[in-house]
Motif scaffolding. Sequence first.
Motif, PDB file in Angstrom:
ATOM      1  N   TRP A   1       6.372  39.412  -7.033  1.00 21.37           N
ATOM      2  CA  TRP A   1       5.538  37.874  -7.747  1.00 21.37           C
ATOM      3  C   TRP A   1       4.999  38.722  -8.224  1.00 21.37           C
ATOM      4  CZ3 TRP A   1       3.011  32.279  -5.602  1.00 21.37           C
ATOM      5  CH2 TRP A   1       2.992  31.842  -7.341  1.00 21.37           C
ATOM      6  N   ALA A   2       4.107  40.006  -7.969  1.00 20.34           N
ATOM      7  CA  ALA A   2       2.535  40.786  -8.227  1.00 20.34           C
ATOM      8  C   ALA A   2       3.421  41.727  -9.104  1.00 20.34           C
ATOM      9  CB  ALA A   2       2.617  41.469  -6.864  1.00 20.34           C
ATOM     10  N   ARG A   3       4.963  42.413  -9.437  1.00 19.71           N
ATOM     11  CA  ARG A   3       5.305  42.614 -10.700  1.00 19.71           C
ATOM     12  C   ARG A   3       5.255  42.305 -10.935  1.00 19.71           C
ATOM     13  NH1 ARG A   3       8.340  45.267  -6.091  1.00 19.71           N
ATOM     14  NH2 ARG A   3      10.133  43.226  -6.084  1.00 19.71           N
ATOM     15  N   ARG A   4       5.480  40.785 -11.969  1.00 18.46           N
ATOM     16  CA  ARG A   4       5.372  40.145 -12.857  1.00 18.46           C
ATOM     17  C   ARG A   4       4.236  39.680 -13.226  1.00 18.46           C
ATOM     18  NH1 ARG A   4      10.573  39.539 -10.058  1.00 18.46           N
ATOM     19  NH2 ARG A   4      12.660  39.841 -12.543  1.00 18.46           N
ATOM     20  N   ASP A   5       3.558  38.479 -12.204  1.00 13.05           N
ATOM     21  CA  ASP A   5       2.574  38.223 -12.499  1.00 13.05           C
ATOM     22  C   ASP A   5       1.805  38.254 -10.984  1.00 13.05           C
ATOM     23  OD1 ASP A   5       0.316  36.354 -13.759  1.00 13.05           O
ATOM     24  OD2 ASP A   5       1.535  34.467 -13.914  1.00 13.05           O
ATOM     25  N   GLU A  11      13.467  37.955  -6.097  1.00 16.20           N
ATOM     26  CA  GLU A  11      14.343  39.223  -6.804  1.00 16.20           C
ATOM     27  C   GLU A  11      14.661  38.769  -7.957  1.00 16.20           C
ATOM     28  OE1 GLU A  11      16.396  40.857  -3.717  1.00 16.20           O
ATOM     29  OE2 GLU A  11      15.450  41.794  -2.548  1.00 16.20           O
ATOM     30  N   ARG A  12      14.726  37.463  -7.437  1.00 12.75           N
ATOM     31  CA  ARG A  12      15.634  36.886  -8.924  1.00 12.75           C
ATOM     32  C   ARG A  12      14.434  36.614  -9.941  1.00 12.75           C
ATOM     33  NH1 ARG A  12      20.696  34.552 -10.203  1.00 12.75           N
ATOM     34  NH2 ARG A  12      19.484  32.442 -10.843  1.00 12.75           N
ATOM     35  N   GLY A  13      13.056  36.706 -10.280  1.00 13.07           N
ATOM     36  CA  GLY A  13      12.460  36.181 -10.344  1.00 13.07           C
ATOM     37  C   GLY A  13      11.770  34.598 -10.235  1.00 13.07           C
ATOM     38  N   GLU A  14      12.317  34.240  -9.964  1.00  8.34           N
ATOM     39  CA  GLU A  14      11.770  33.139  -8.919  1.00  8.34           C
ATOM     40  C   GLU A  14      10.725  32.556  -8.154  1.00  8.34           C
ATOM     41  OE1 GLU A  14      15.139  30.210  -9.026  1.00  8.34           O
ATOM     42  OE2 GLU A  14      16.268  31.887 -10.027  1.00  8.34           O
ATOM     43  N   LEU A  70      25.399  39.025   7.735  1.00  7.40           N
ATOM     44  CA  LEU A  70      25.527  37.540   8.195  1.00  7.40           C
ATOM     45  C   LEU A  70      24.088  37.890   6.377  1.00  7.40           C
ATOM     46  CD1 LEU A  70      25.585  34.809   7.868  1.00  7.40           C
ATOM     47  CD2 LEU A  70      23.683  34.554   9.791  1.00  7.40           C
ATOM     48  N   LEU A  71      23.182  38.400   6.669  1.00  6.29           N
ATOM     49  CA  LEU A  71      21.725  38.099   6.289  1.00  6.29           C
ATOM     50  C   LEU A  71      22.184  38.537   5.048  1.00  6.29           C
ATOM     51  CD1 LEU A  71      18.864  38.301   8.024  1.00  6.29           C
ATOM     52  CD2 LEU A  71      19.969  36.362   7.244  1.00  6.29           C
ATOM     53  N   SER A  72      22.771  39.969   4.864  1.00  5.64           N
ATOM     54  CA  SER A  72      22.933  40.846   3.779  1.00  5.64           C
ATOM     55  C   SER A  72      24.037  39.767   2.928  1.00  5.64           C
ATOM     56  CB  SER A  72      23.555  41.749   4.196  1.00  5.64           C
ATOM     57  OG  SER A  72      22.773  42.278   4.711  1.00  5.64           O
ATOM     58  N   ALA A  73      24.932  39.694   3.519  1.00  6.64           N
ATOM     59  CA  ALA A  73      26.251  38.902   2.267  1.00  6.64           C
ATOM     60  C   ALA A  73      26.037  37.315   2.291  1.00  6.64           C
ATOM     61  CB  ALA A  73      27.297  38.868   3.396  1.00  6.64           C
ATOM     62  N   PHE A  74      24.836  36.570   2.466  1.00  4.37           N
ATOM     63  CA  PHE A  74      24.189  35.459   2.070  1.00  4.37           C
ATOM     64  C   PHE A  74      23.789  36.074   0.903  1.00  4.37           C
ATOM     65  CE2 PHE A  74      20.025  33.221   2.394  1.00  4.37           C
ATOM     66  CZ  PHE A  74      20.479  31.967   1.816  1.00  4.37           C
ATOM     67  N   SER A  75      22.458  36.791   0.845  1.00  6.99           N
ATOM     68  CA  SER A  75      21.836  37.097   0.115  1.00  6.99           C
ATOM     69  C   SER A  75      22.435  37.840  -1.134  1.00  6.99           C
ATOM     70  CB  SER A  75      20.900  39.241   0.155  1.00  6.99           C
ATOM     71  OG  SER A  75      19.783  39.382  -0.491  1.00  6.99           O
ATOM     72  N   ASP A  76      23.626  38.681  -1.323  1.00  5.15           N
ATOM     73  CA  ASP A  76      24.651  38.599  -2.626  1.00  5.15           C
ATOM     74  C   ASP A  76      24.875  37.431  -3.072  1.00  5.15           C
ATOM     75  OD1 ASP A  76      24.210  41.461  -1.736  1.00  5.15           O
ATOM     76  OD2 ASP A  76      26.477  41.572  -0.582  1.00  5.15           O
ATOM     77  N   TRP A  77      25.640  36.707  -2.540  1.00 10.46           N
ATOM     78  CA  TRP A  77      25.478  35.691  -1.894  1.00 10.46           C
ATOM     79  C   TRP A  77      24.407  34.505  -3.579  1.00 10.46           C
ATOM     80  CZ3 TRP A  77      27.389  30.528   1.012  1.00 10.46           C
ATOM     81  CH2 TRP A  77      27.692  29.704   0.707  1.00 10.46           C
ATOM     82  N   ALA A  78      23.741  34.618  -3.241  1.00 10.58           N
ATOM     83  CA  ALA A  78      22.043  33.993  -3.483  1.00 10.58           C
ATOM     84  C   ALA A  78      22.269  34.505  -4.989  1.00 10.58           C
ATOM     85  CB  ALA A  78      20.819  34.061  -2.580  1.00 10.58           C
ATOM     86  N   LEU A  79      22.165  35.557  -5.015  1.00  8.89           N
ATOM     87  CA  LEU A  79      21.939  36.488  -6.136  1.00  8.89           C
ATOM     88  C   LEU A  79      22.794  36.227  -6.585  1.00  8.89           C
ATOM     89  CD1 LEU A  79      20.743  40.208  -4.989  1.00  8.89           C
ATOM     90  CD2 LEU A  79      19.601  38.557  -6.399  1.00  8.89           C
ATOM     91  N   ASN A  80      24.205  35.580  -6.616  1.00  6.32           N
ATOM     92  CA  ASN A  80      25.428  35.625  -8.058  1.00  6.32           C
ATOM     93  C   ASN A  80      25.601  33.738  -7.947  1.00  6.32           C
ATOM     94  OD1 ASN A  80      25.412  38.220  -8.203  1.00  6.32           O
ATOM     95  ND2 ASN A  80      26.580  38.464  -6.440  1.00  6.32           N
TER      96      ASN A  80
END
Length: 497
Positions: A453-457, A423-426, A382-392
């Motif tokens: 977040w630390a990877r970006r800022d 992960e989407r940079g938000e 469930l969480l894996s499928a939701f994550s894919d949806w949230a990314l796209n």
Amino acid sequence: MRLLVSLPVSLIAGLGAGFAFFRGPAPLTPAAAAALRARETSTDAAAWPDSPAATEAKAQRLIAAALRKGDRMERDNELYLAIEAFTAEDFHRLVTDAGALKAMAGKLNGIDGETSRNLASGLIGRWLAVDPATVLTWAPRVLELIPAKENARGLILDALAAKRPEEMLALVPSRKDASERAEIISRAMRELAAHDPAKARAWLAGCTDPADRRVADKAMRLGTVQADPLRAIELAGSITNRQEGYELLRAATERAAKMGTGVLRQLATAPMKPWMLPAVLREFAERDPALAVDLAVKAGADGSNRNQGLQTAFSALARRDPAQSIAKLEGLAVPELAAAVSAIGSAWAAREPAKALAWLAERPMAERTDSSRWSASSHDALLSAFSDWALNGPADARAWADALPAGERRDAVQTQLARTLAERGEPAEAVQVLARLGRAADPKAVEDVAGAWARRDPQAAADWAIGQEPGPAQNSALAGIVGTWANDDPHGVEDWL
């Protein structure tokens, strides 16, 4: 002869030509233009004047055809005509003049691999047609002139082996380096076994070097299934190394698929050991997913291999007919049931995420938690499928997550939403989600979000973490930030600390 469709850089360099007209992108010289006019539209070699200028014109025509834009069939046809114009004298000039066609090759960087393979085959085929003796004399120079890491080396050896396997095998005794012998044997033996098994067996019988014989044995099997893919099950069963057997089955499956669905079905439905089936199902499930599911369900237990077969088959069927795939779950027990459920959920969610996630949410946790799959920091389908949806499709996914009733499921989905937003940079959106969760937020998720977040800022992430309420969540955030920052900029994190 296969159509020419590209010009690999190192192939040209390997031919070793060094004509002055290849040293830049200058237009045709008057002599070359005259040669082209003399040829007009004919591809007959006799229509070309035999001169360096004519060879230059042919080579430049080949470049122009390879770089031609627009209709692919027209480009392929022009390439075919260009290479058919080359004569023995042209190839002789290319291999005897010092230097390489580096400037010419530089113009053709970036041409795709498939067209490069076809060009290598076309050039070698034409050369063999007009001057076979020179080609076979030149062949050993491929190993000397082109480094092993260059793709062109393999392309040329493949083309030579496909057209003259016996002659290539005759070169083996002259090569002192074992890796060079293996390069030749693996290609030439495969082709010889596919087209003349008796000669292949005779060569193998005379091979006394243990390392060479191992390479030849493997190539013999690959050539055998190239000619008859249905032999793969028998041959794979005789191999001690299971990975090598799996690779043989994959090669046979690809060959069977090219021969037609009927042959592929014969291979997939033949009696075989359970570990063999996943290799065949990867191709067959796309042709007949319902039968693939039946085969996977009936296969005997073999640990992760069975789960792999079930997931391949159920995924393919769910993409076509989710209802039918769900109906076929009957009779399965955990852990096989979990593997099938996660496969259905993932495949279905790619097309109808809301329906798929609603179905997954209704399944007990044990039925949707697949230990063989790890996606989006979770074994929960469930969480894996939701994550894919949230990314796209973040807006729709977030609306679905916000509409869930309060409880553990909502908290888990919202936590996954925070990870995905990070992960989407938000990161700002992600920490807002975590703030609403409060103490219900998973500390590991807090650490993941802070690290992303630390990877970006890193400074902004650190400022946010310091401003949080002291406790486990803040400690997790700081751990994620320091770990990421130290990896990316150790001096920066030292100064901050």
